[in-house]
Structures are given as structure tokens and as C-alpha cells.
Design a protein around this motif. Structure first.
Motif, mmCIF file in Angstrom:
data_model
loop_
_atom_site.group_PDB
_atom_site.id
_atom_site.type_symbol
_atom_site.label_atom_id
_atom_site.label_comp_id
_atom_site.label_asym_id
_atom_site.label_seq_id
_atom_site.Cartn_x
_atom_site.Cartn_y
_atom_site.Cartn_z
ATOM 1 N N UNK A 1 35.553 -36.816 -0.794
ATOM 2 C CA UNK A 1 36.129 -36.250 0.423
ATOM 3 C C UNK A 1 36.528 -34.805 0.291
ATOM 4 N N UNK A 2 36.441 -34.246 -0.923
ATOM 5 C CA UNK A 2 36.842 -32.851 -1.135
ATOM 6 C C UNK A 2 35.933 -32.257 -2.211
ATOM 7 N N UNK A 3 34.693 -32.003 -1.822
ATOM 8 C CA UNK A 3 33.712 -31.506 -2.777
ATOM 9 C C UNK A 3 34.094 -30.145 -3.348
ATOM 10 N N UNK A 4 34.731 -29.303 -2.561
ATOM 11 C CA UNK A 4 35.097 -27.970 -3.054
ATOM 12 C C UNK A 4 36.036 -28.078 -4.252
ATOM 13 N N UNK A 5 37.061 -28.934 -4.138
ATOM 14 C CA UNK A 5 37.995 -29.125 -5.255
ATOM 15 C C UNK A 5 37.297 -29.785 -6.439
ATOM 16 N N UNK A 6 36.433 -30.753 -6.154
ATOM 17 C CA UNK A 6 35.689 -31.418 -7.229
ATOM 18 C C UNK A 6 34.869 -30.424 -8.026
ATOM 19 N N UNK A 7 34.169 -29.530 -7.347
ATOM 20 C CA UNK A 7 33.328 -28.552 -8.037
ATOM 21 C C UNK A 7 34.164 -27.506 -8.764
ATOM 22 N N UNK A 8 35.315 -27.165 -8.216
ATOM 23 C CA UNK A 8 36.193 -26.212 -8.901
ATOM 24 C C UNK A 8 36.710 -26.813 -10.202
ATOM 25 N N UNK A 9 37.032 -28.097 -10.186
ATOM 26 C CA UNK A 9 37.474 -28.764 -11.412
ATOM 27 C C UNK A 9 36.357 -28.781 -12.449
ATOM 28 N N UNK A 10 35.133 -29.026 -11.998
ATOM 29 C CA UNK A 10 34.001 -29.026 -12.926
ATOM 30 C C UNK A 10 33.825 -27.661 -13.564
ATOM 31 N N UNK A 11 33.905 -26.613 -12.776
ATOM 32 C CA UNK A 11 33.744 -25.260 -13.319
ATOM 33 C C UNK A 11 34.813 -24.982 -14.371
ATOM 34 N N UNK A 12 36.059 -25.398 -14.114
ATOM 35 C CA UNK A 12 37.128 -25.173 -15.086
ATOM 36 C C UNK A 12 36.876 -25.953 -16.371
ATOM 37 N N UNK A 13 36.380 -27.195 -16.230
ATOM 38 C CA UNK A 13 36.093 -27.989 -17.436
ATOM 39 C C UNK A 13 34.977 -27.355 -18.266
ATOM 40 N N UNK A 14 33.946 -26.890 -17.610
ATOM 41 C CA UNK A 14 32.839 -26.265 -18.333
ATOM 42 C C UNK A 14 33.294 -24.978 -19.013
ATOM 43 N N UNK A 15 34.082 -24.187 -18.314
ATOM 44 C CA UNK A 15 34.606 -22.959 -18.917
ATOM 45 C C UNK A 15 35.472 -23.269 -20.129
ATOM 46 N N UNK A 16 36.275 -24.324 -20.020
ATOM 47 C CA UNK A 16 37.119 -24.699 -21.150
ATOM 48 C C UNK A 16 36.288 -25.122 -22.353
ATOM 49 N N UNK A 17 35.226 -25.894 -22.115
ATOM 50 C CA UNK A 17 34.361 -26.299 -23.224
ATOM 51 C C UNK A 17 33.711 -25.077 -23.862
ATOM 52 N N UNK A 18 33.221 -24.147 -23.056
ATOM 53 C CA UNK A 18 32.573 -22.953 -23.594
ATOM 54 C C UNK A 18 33.548 -22.113 -24.420
ATOM 55 N N UNK A 19 34.831 -22.149 -24.059
ATOM 56 C CA UNK A 19 35.824 -21.362 -24.795
ATOM 57 C C UNK A 19 36.224 -22.023 -26.105
ATOM 58 N N UNK A 20 36.250 -23.380 -26.143
ATOM 59 C CA UNK A 20 36.817 -24.077 -27.290
ATOM 60 C C UNK A 20 35.791 -24.714 -28.213
ATOM 61 N N UNK A 21 34.647 -25.141 -27.688
ATOM 62 C CA UNK A 21 33.705 -25.930 -28.470
ATOM 63 C C UNK A 21 32.408 -25.195 -28.792
ATOM 64 N N UNK A 22 32.246 -24.033 -28.278
ATOM 65 C CA UNK A 22 30.981 -23.308 -28.434
ATOM 66 C C UNK A 22 30.672 -23.038 -29.900
ATOM 67 N N UNK A 23 29.425 -23.237 -30.279
ATOM 68 C CA UNK A 23 28.960 -22.884 -31.608
ATOM 69 C C UNK A 23 28.022 -21.700 -31.496
ATOM 70 N N UNK A 24 28.254 -20.698 -32.310
ATOM 71 C CA UNK A 24 27.414 -19.510 -32.262
ATOM 72 C C UNK A 24 25.988 -19.860 -32.664
ATOM 73 N N UNK A 25 25.047 -19.321 -31.922
ATOM 74 C CA UNK A 25 23.642 -19.580 -32.213
ATOM 75 C C UNK A 25 23.089 -18.603 -33.226
ATOM 76 N N UNK A 26 21.924 -18.926 -33.721
ATOM 77 C CA UNK A 26 21.231 -18.032 -34.635
ATOM 78 C C UNK A 26 20.772 -16.806 -33.860
ATOM 79 N N UNK A 27 20.533 -15.697 -34.500
ATOM 80 C CA UNK A 27 20.091 -14.496 -33.792
ATOM 81 C C UNK A 27 18.845 -14.797 -32.986
ATOM 82 N N UNK A 28 18.788 -14.339 -31.710
ATOM 83 C CA UNK A 28 17.618 -14.598 -30.886
ATOM 84 C C UNK A 28 16.400 -13.866 -31.424
ATOM 85 N N UNK A 29 15.248 -14.314 -30.980
ATOM 86 C CA UNK A 29 14.034 -13.625 -31.408
ATOM 87 C C UNK A 29 12.921 -14.565 -31.766
ATOM 88 N N UNK A 30 13.199 -15.871 -31.816
ATOM 89 C CA UNK A 30 12.131 -16.829 -32.148
ATOM 90 C C UNK A 30 11.105 -16.864 -31.051
#
Length: 340
Positions: free
Chosen positions: A311-340
Motif C-alpha cells: 500500500x506504500x510502494x514509495x516507502x518500501x523502495x526507500x527502505x530498500x535503497x537504504x538497506x542496499x546502501x548500508x550493505x555497500x558501506x559495511x560488507x563491500x569487498x574490494x575487487x581486483x584491479x579492473x582490466x580483465x
């Protein structure tokens, strides 16, 4: 002197009608002949099949969205639309490649569109793809529409036709039939393999484009069945510069192997598995993925249960964006140098 008897009115009318009937019948014969001729139809002509639904929706996005967000990428002999947004910071954190699910487009209002628009404010560039329709969901070919024979040519009587010999149409019909074999129909497995190849080619094209900006980190994020295609590509191609995978409401496309339960633990990537807990089937599938990761001792698998808000898709999507941002801030693993 007696007068000669005059014909009665009834007799005159009868004589008139009797004289006129042959003329009316003669006039009616050509009309009937023309009607019969016009009812004949040319052989049916098969029209070209309609565009895929994904192509139609991509064309709509091209009309609606700014040109500077649109990228036409090449995958084999296909050109497809991707939507690009650079990070709104001087030094981007990295780049997120978004893969929509079946029936979705590159700006889908659930997950894909909100994330592609809002992650740039968090320092992440986004590249959202258009994936092909799964085989079997394509629209059927247009119905055959026969055209009328051109009747501008004068009608030839049967006697005249017999004297002149066979007509051009009859001569064409008497020619030897085409014996060229029709292209073999693909099996169900062949159709799935062809679809998988098309999807992988588009992901590869997106990676080629993404690497041009030399991002420090590239993250795959799949929504719905897009989560499966992201994991499947990483398992097959094993790109060394991709160390992070995000799944949102992951779905298994019917008939494809291996299933996500077996696919994810073997990747050994930093994986964020976001699912909605309301649907029993989704809860059960998420539980199976979690148990599989424990059996395989996955080093960096994190599952996040979310509450849907229909019933409130805007709030649902805002919560998803915050969760994804939080994961990217806390769980992200650095990748190997690009170029493959």
C-alpha cells in the motif's frame, strides 16, 4: 362497324415483363461473375513477427528519458538499451550493474529504477540493462492477412481461356514445389541455451562499457530472475574484478540449471541476499539458500529479510535503497584491479 378489341392492361404488363426478363438476366450474370471473382483470394502471406516486449519497452524509455542517460550497447549482432548514471561525487565508490527480471525493463519501478536513480547520490555510478524476453514469452507472429486478386485485368470467358491455353497463374502453380528443407525447430533445451547466451552477451557488453571508466569496484545487482542471471554469469565467466553480488527478491527462472541454492555457495563472493518475508514461497526459497550457504561454509553470505509495503510502494523502495546502501558501506569487498 364493330371496333377491334383492345388488349387489356394486364396483358400489356405481362408482355412487357416477358420481353424484359432476358435482358435483366443478362445484366445480372456479369455482376454475379464479378462477385464470385472478387471472393477469390491470393495465397496467404506471412507477415514479420512483432517486436519482443522488451524491445517495445526499451523504445518507450528512449522517448521518455534524457538522451545523456541512454547507452546503446552491442551484444553480438544485437543492439540493446542500457541506462547510465554517473556518481554525483568527485571520487566514486564504484559502479553497480543492475539486471532486471523477466517482464521488467531497465527503469522498472520496483528496485531497479529507484536504485539506479538514487545510488549515484551515495557515490555509486549505475548501469541498468535491458535483458531479452525469455523464449516462449515472445508475441506470436502477426496473423496472415490475404489480399484480394487484382481485378483490373479483363475477365476472360471459359471458351477464350481454352483457346489461349493455361493461364500464368496455372503455369506458376504447375512449377515444381520448393524442396528446400525448413530450418530445424530448436528443442526446449536449445531454446533455453540460446536465451542464456543472449543474456550473457549483454552482461559482457555491459562489463566492457563499465570497465572503460576504470571503477575501483564493480557490483552486480539482480532483481527477480535478474539475480539468477547475475549469479550464473559470474559462475561461468569468473571475472576477477567482480567480488560482490547483491540479490533482491531473487527468483529462479523455470527450467534452468543449476538452481540458485547450488549456484550461490560456490561463488564465494561477498553476497547480500535481500528478500521479502510475506510470501511463503519466497521465505522457503530464502531459507534453502541460507542453509546451502552454511553447508558450503560461504565466507561472506548475508541474508536480509524485509517487509513489503504494497500500500506504500514509495516507502518500501526507500527502505530498500537504504538497506542496499548500508550493505555497500559495511560488507563491500574490494575487487581486483579492473582490466580483465
Amino acid at each position: 362497324m364493330p371496333r377491334a378489341p383492345r388488349p387489356t392492361l394486364a396483358a400489356l404488363c405481362f408482355a412487357f415483363l416477358t420481353c424484359g426478363l432476358p435482358a435483366l438476366a443478362a445484366d445480372a450474370t456479369p455482376a454475379k461473375q464479378d462477385a464470385a471473382d472478387n471472393s477469390q483470394e491470393m495465397p496467404a502471406v506471412t507477415r514479420a513477427p512483432l517486436q519482443e516486449r522488451s524491445q517495445v519497452e526499451a523504445a518507450g524509455l528512449e522517448r521518455q528519458l534524457p538522451e545523456n542517460e541512454q547507452q546503446q550497447l552491442q551484444a553480438g549482432d544485437e543492439t540493446f538499451l542500457a541506462l547510465w548514471r554517473p556518481a554525483n561525487v568527485g571520487e566514486p565508490e564504484g559502479l553497480v550493474i543492475l539486471l532486471p527480471g523477466d517482464g521488467e525493463n531497465a527503469d522498472w519501478p520496483l528496485a531497479v529504477g529507484p536504485l539506479r536513480r538514487k545510488l549515484p547520490d551515495a557515490g555509486w555510478s549505475t548501469l541498468s540493462l535491458s535483458l531479452p524476453d525469455p523464449k516462449g514469452d515472445e508475441p506470436p507472429p502477426r496473423p496472415e492477412k490475404p489480399s484480394k486478386i487484382d481485378r483490373s485485368e479483363p475477365v476472360v470467358s471459359a471458351e477464350k481461356a481454352a483457346e489461349d491455353g493455361p493461364s500464368t497463374t496455372e503455369q506458376a502453380g504447375s512449377a515444381e514445389p520448393n524442396t528446400d528443407p525448413a530450418p530445424p525447430a530448436l528443442s526446449t533445451e536449445g531454446i533455453r541455451k540460446a536465451h542464456s547466451t543472449r543474456v550473457s552477451a549483454r552482461i559482457q557488453a555491459a562489463l566492457t562499457f563499465a570497465r572503460q571508466s576504470k571503477p575501483t569496484t564493480i557490483v552486480f545487482l539482480g532483481h527477480g530472475t535478474g539475480a539468477y542471471w547475475a549469479a550464473q554469469y559470474l559462475a561461468v565467466e569468473e571475472p576477477t574484478d567482480i567480488r560482490n553480488l547483491l540479490l533482491v527478491d531473487a527468483q529462479q527462472p523455470a527450467g534452468y540449471d543449476p538452481i540458485l541454492d547450488k549456484l550461490l555457495p560456490e561463488l564465494k563472493l561477498a553476497t547480500g541476499d535481500f528478500y521479502y518475508r510475506e510470501a511463503p514461497a519466497d521465505r522457503s526459497a530464502a531459507q534453502e539458500r541460507l542453509q546451502a550457504s552454511k553447508r558450503q561454509k560461504h565466507p561472506a553470505y548475508i541474508q536480509v529479510a524485509m517487509n513489503g509495503l504494497p500500500g506504500d510502494r514509495a516507502t518500501e523502495q526507500e527502505q530498500l535503497v537504504r538497506r542496499i546502501r548500508g550493505w555497500l558501506s559495511l560488507q563491500l569487498q574490494a575487487g581486483a584491479p579492473p582490466g580483465r
